[in-house]
Scaffold this active site. Structure first.
Site, PDB file in Angstrom:
ATOM      1  CB  SER A  76     -14.135 -21.052 -11.968  1.00 23.14           C
ATOM      2  OG  SER A  76     -13.962 -19.696 -11.612  1.00 23.14           O
ATOM      3  CG  ASN A  77      -9.213 -21.341  -8.047  1.00 22.09           C
ATOM      4  OD1 ASN A  77      -9.394 -22.198  -7.206  1.00 22.09           O
ATOM      5  ND2 ASN A  77      -8.357 -21.493  -9.053  1.00 22.09           N
TER       6      ASN A  77
END
Ligand SMILES: Cc1ncc(COP(=O)(O)O)c(C=O)c1O
Length: 333
Positions: A76-77
């Site tokens: 996840s960014n």
């Protein structure tokens, strides 16, 4: 309109640049392509979530939070940027990451989560994320901490408000440069805050362009079921009269491929083209598929050569390193 008075914790380098991608446009024999560089928001390798976190972290601070808890996939960014934002605000960060692999390789975003000192908890399935965040929040409260939960992608009306502001920012840049843009391409997901905020922002700016969402997971109906209510909840939250209907949202789901996070051949081709024409690093989960969709719209004639379009680069390049094998295989073909 509440937007200008919402508390913001300054985290992002704004306005982000709007660049004329002449080489990409020439390689496609296509329209003028402008790239809105939201990958350059600046916080711990940047990306779209930093805009949202400016508002979410300010809200957490106002509520006296000591720990941020948030969630996403292992790459996840959003979680990477949340971990960095929490540090800037002097808070701890707990991440609940879903992964089929019990101990995924410390690479890309996950490596940076560890580096930023986030406390990482893995769950096997997406459905376990919310209950696990609530369990951890309860435990932290018992220890005297004040947890603040940020839902997936920071896609609440407060978070989406950041992309209403981004629509104003983009519109001002277009006016300042006398660029007449027909469409703005952006990733559309089942988190949805970026698309929802931009679509509402465009409406509030008088619809100077059409926002085209390219789906990167699920189907258009499932994404619309998230983005539409979120856009309208954001309008209500901001105290504006505007409301969007289902026909106001353009979502094209033809470029998803096998599913979330699995790059298609067209996605890998788009990543290579952006790198080798503009030195631009896209990502294999979001922006690669989104550019693949825009390229197809150029090739199939949906976008005319005389148009000017904007591509919103929402970031995500750290995930390239986690998908090195797929990328190398495509480069060798
Ligand atoms: C690089 C990138 N682009 C786009 C998105 C989608 O943004 P949203 O969650 O607002 O739909 C994400 C979400 O994680 C992302 O990391």
């Amino acid at each position: 309109m509440r937007l200008p008075s919402l508390p913001r914790w300054p985290l992002a380098h704004l306005p982000t640049p709007l660049e004329d991608a002449r080489n990409l446009s020439a390689a496609l024999d296509g329209p003028r392509i402008l790239i809105k560089r939201d990958d350059l928001t600046g916080l711990a390798l940047g990306g779209n979530k930093t805009r949202k976190l400016e508002y979410l972290i300010a809200d957490a601070w106002e509520q006296g939070a000591t720990v941020i808890i948030t969630t996403g996939a292992a790459q996840s960014n959003h979680c990477r940027q949340a971990a960095a934002a929490a540090r800037v605000a002097g808070m701890r960060c707990v991440l609940v990451l879903s992964s089929a692999d019990a101990d995924p390789p410390a690479q890309g975003n996950l490596l940076l989560d560890y580096l930023l000192g986030a406390e990482v908890h893995f769950v096997r399935d997406r459905s376990e994320r919310q209950p696990e965040m609530e369990r951890i929040a309860e435990e932290l409260r018992r220890q005297g901490e004040r947890p603040y939960i940020i839902p997936t992608g920071g896609s609440t009306p407060l978070g989406a408000s950041a992309y209403v502001a981004a629509a104003f920012e983009l519109t001002q840049q277009l006016i300042a440069n006398s660029w007449d843009v027909s469409r703005v391409y952006v990733t559309s997901s089942t988190s949805g805050g970026t698309h929802a905020g931009l679509a509402l922002g465009a409406r509030l700016c008088g619809d100077p362009f059409q926002v085209v969402g390219i789906g990167i997971e699920a189907d258009a109906a499932a994404i619309r079921d998230v983005v539409l209510p979120l856009a309208n909840a954001t309008a209500e939250f901001l105290g504006v009269d505007a409301r969007l209907g289902p026909d106001d949202l353009r979502i094209d789901d033809r470029y998803v491929g096998p599913g979330y996070g699995i790059p298609t051949a067209e996605c890998l081709e788009a990543i290579k083209l952006a790198a080798q024409t503009e030195g631009l690093l896209l990502d294999p989960v979001y922006t690669g598929k989104t550019l693949a969709g825009m390229i197809d719209h150029i090739r199939n004639g949906e976008i005319g050569r005389e148009e000017t379009v904007v591509f919103i680069h929402t970031g995500g390049a750290p995930a390239l390193f986690a998908q090195a094998d797929a990328l190398m295989a495509s480069l060798k073909r």
